[in-house]
Design a protein around this motif. Structure first.
Motif, mmCIF file in Angstrom:
data_model
loop_
_atom_site.group_PDB
_atom_site.id
_atom_site.type_symbol
_atom_site.label_atom_id
_atom_site.label_comp_id
_atom_site.label_asym_id
_atom_site.label_seq_id
_atom_site.Cartn_x
_atom_site.Cartn_y
_atom_site.Cartn_z
ATOM 1 N N PHE A 157 -0.279 12.499 -4.952
ATOM 2 C CA PHE A 157 -0.874 11.582 -5.397
ATOM 3 C C PHE A 157 -0.794 11.679 -6.955
ATOM 4 O O PHE A 157 -1.213 10.095 -7.589
ATOM 5 C CB PHE A 157 -3.186 12.606 -5.426
ATOM 6 N N SER A 200 0.965 -1.413 0.336
ATOM 7 C CA SER A 200 0.013 0.015 -0.071
ATOM 8 C C SER A 200 0.395 1.245 0.148
ATOM 9 O O SER A 200 2.054 1.062 0.651
ATOM 10 C CB SER A 200 -0.955 -0.068 1.218
ATOM 11 N N TRP A 255 -3.423 1.981 -2.845
ATOM 12 C CA TRP A 255 -4.200 3.263 -2.774
ATOM 13 C C TRP A 255 -4.564 3.887 -1.098
ATOM 14 O O TRP A 255 -5.758 2.843 -0.505
ATOM 15 C CB TRP A 255 -4.334 4.125 -3.153
ATOM 16 N N THR A 274 -5.671 12.905 -1.068
ATOM 17 C CA THR A 274 -5.834 12.852 -2.678
ATOM 18 C C THR A 274 -5.935 13.690 -3.239
ATOM 19 O O THR A 274 -6.600 14.940 -2.648
ATOM 20 C CB THR A 274 -7.675 12.139 -2.521
ATOM 21 N N ALA A 308 2.387 8.757 -7.006
ATOM 22 C CA ALA A 308 2.200 7.888 -7.065
ATOM 23 C C ALA A 308 1.152 6.879 -7.491
ATOM 24 O O ALA A 308 1.007 5.604 -8.208
ATOM 25 C CB ALA A 308 0.885 7.459 -5.496
ATOM 26 N N LYS A 309 -0.060 7.884 -8.254
ATOM 27 C CA LYS A 309 -0.701 6.677 -9.783
ATOM 28 C C LYS A 309 -0.130 6.908 -10.710
ATOM 29 O O LYS A 309 -0.286 5.948 -11.827
ATOM 30 C CB LYS A 309 -1.890 7.544 -9.547
ATOM 31 N N GLN A 356 -8.062 9.901 -12.991
ATOM 32 C CA GLN A 356 -8.375 9.780 -11.808
ATOM 33 C C GLN A 356 -8.956 11.335 -11.390
ATOM 34 O O GLN A 356 -8.846 11.796 -9.609
ATOM 35 C CB GLN A 356 -6.564 9.743 -11.267
#
Length: 365
Positions: free
Chosen positions: A192, A182, A208, A187, A195-196, A352
């Motif tokens: 974010f 994880s 996530w 967000t 990481a994505k 996203q």
């Protein structure tokens, strides 16, 4: 005849005195007591004119709303910066955390709804640039004036208990068992997006775990609520020095020397697919609505410049592994708009966001 001549001379003297005693001109930005005033240009005094009227700001304490949790980069930088600026102003600046919403939208909305009079500032990072595409609030970077103090490189860290020592270890684990590791973050916004990128373009599918700010996300990783975290080097530096977190790579296309730790390889060495989306840079500072009185804007420009030049801010940047920017005016606006374009479109292209950047007139990079 003599009487008529005397009357003419008296009238001439009266007119001459009236011309010499005309009312003063100029803007509040041109007063000698204004830290933002210059000796020339629209804010300065014209040759031969009297001093401009004194700017009546600030006459009371100023509120600075920080839309993220205590202890994160936005929080600590704003508190240091407001302390320096308050000393220069001779006025109190009260910093308060107001968390909630996607990308800090609750605190940012509070500032926007307050009077645009210079008494309610908004601490910011690059993350609120994504608020429109995450929440449908209409304000974009063009609606704010930015004071950009500094920034720090993004790094991927793991909890020391994971036993992972390299990004190659992480990639191998996730390819064997997707979402078995994880990653913590806020967000929306830069961390974010970074990481994505792993999942969307690098085929590295993290699970996530969302938090209300980078500080709580980092603490979540330290306490093993999450295995990994992407955050700024400045925010994780104390945990790295204590041995609680292990930095595996820098989120950039070139290696970086982490002060006191050593060389960090670029993420693209292991996940080259991310190269076309990098760099994505952090910034920390504050902002005010763009329709704030120009005289107040000029005053704040001057105070901010003075604060950035202080030894305390320079030392703070060094301690927190940050590069000083000191951007105001058009330079700050251009920097924010460029990053807004990159972040919003990267997030949108990854699926996203809730809304398209095009809906808000945010151009593609």
């Amino acid at each position: 005849m003599k009487k008529a001549l005397s009357l003419i001379l008296a009238l001439a003297m009266t007119l001459s005195l009236a011309a010499c005693g005309g009312s003063p001109g100029g803007s509040p930005g041109g007063t000698s007591g204004n830290p933002g005033a210059g000796g020339s240009g629209s804010g300065g005094q014209n040759s031969g004119s009297q001093a401009a009227p004194e700017l009546e700001y600030p006459v009371r304490s100023i509120n600075n709303i920080i839309p993220f949790g205590a202890g994160g980069g936005t929080d600590v930088w704003n508190r240091a910066l407001m302390d320096a600026m308050g000393s220069i102003m001779g006025q109190t600046i009260v910093s308060s955390n107001m968390t909630g919403g996607s990308a800090g939208s609750i605190g940012v909305s509070y500032v926007w709804e307050a009077p645009h009079d210079g008494y309610t500032l908004c601490g910011t990072s690059e993350t609120p640039l994504t608020i429109p595409v995450m929440t449908n609030l209409e304000q974009t970077s063009k609606d704010w004036i930015y004071y950009i103090a500094a920034g720090s490189p993004g790094v991927l860290c793991v909890n020391r208990s994971t036993g992972l020592t390299s990004l190659e270890d992480v990639v191998a684990a996730l390819k064997d068992d997707p979402q078995s590791l994880s990653i913590a973050g806020t967000t929306g916004g830069l961390w974010f997006a970074l990481a994505k990128l792993f999942d969307s373009y690098g085929n590295v599918p993290f699970k996530w775990v969302a938090y209300d700010g980078s500080s709580t996300a980092i603490k979540g990783c330290v306490s093993s609520e999450a295995n990994c975290v992407v955050a700024s080097a400045g925010e994780v530096v104390d945990y790295v020095r204590a041995g609680d977190l292990i930095p595996l790579c820098v989120m950039n296309t070139e290696d970086w020397e982490f002060p006191g730790y050593g060389n960090l390889p670029a993420v693209t060495q292991t996940v080259p697919e991310l190269a076309q989306y990098l760099p994505l840079s952090q910034f920390l500072g504050f902002m005010i609505p763009a329709d704030t009185d120009p005289a107040i804007v000029e005053y704040l420009n001057g105070v901010f410049d003075q604060a950035m030049a202080t030894d305390s801010i320079k030392q703070f940047a060094e301690d927190n592994v940050c590069q000083l920017y000191g951007y105001t005016g058009q330079e700050a606006s251009d920097f924010a708009a460029s990053l807004e374009s990159k972040l919003c479109w990267v997030l949108y292209d990854m699926g996203q966001t809730t809304y398209s950047p095009e809906d808000f007139g945010i151009p593609k990079p």
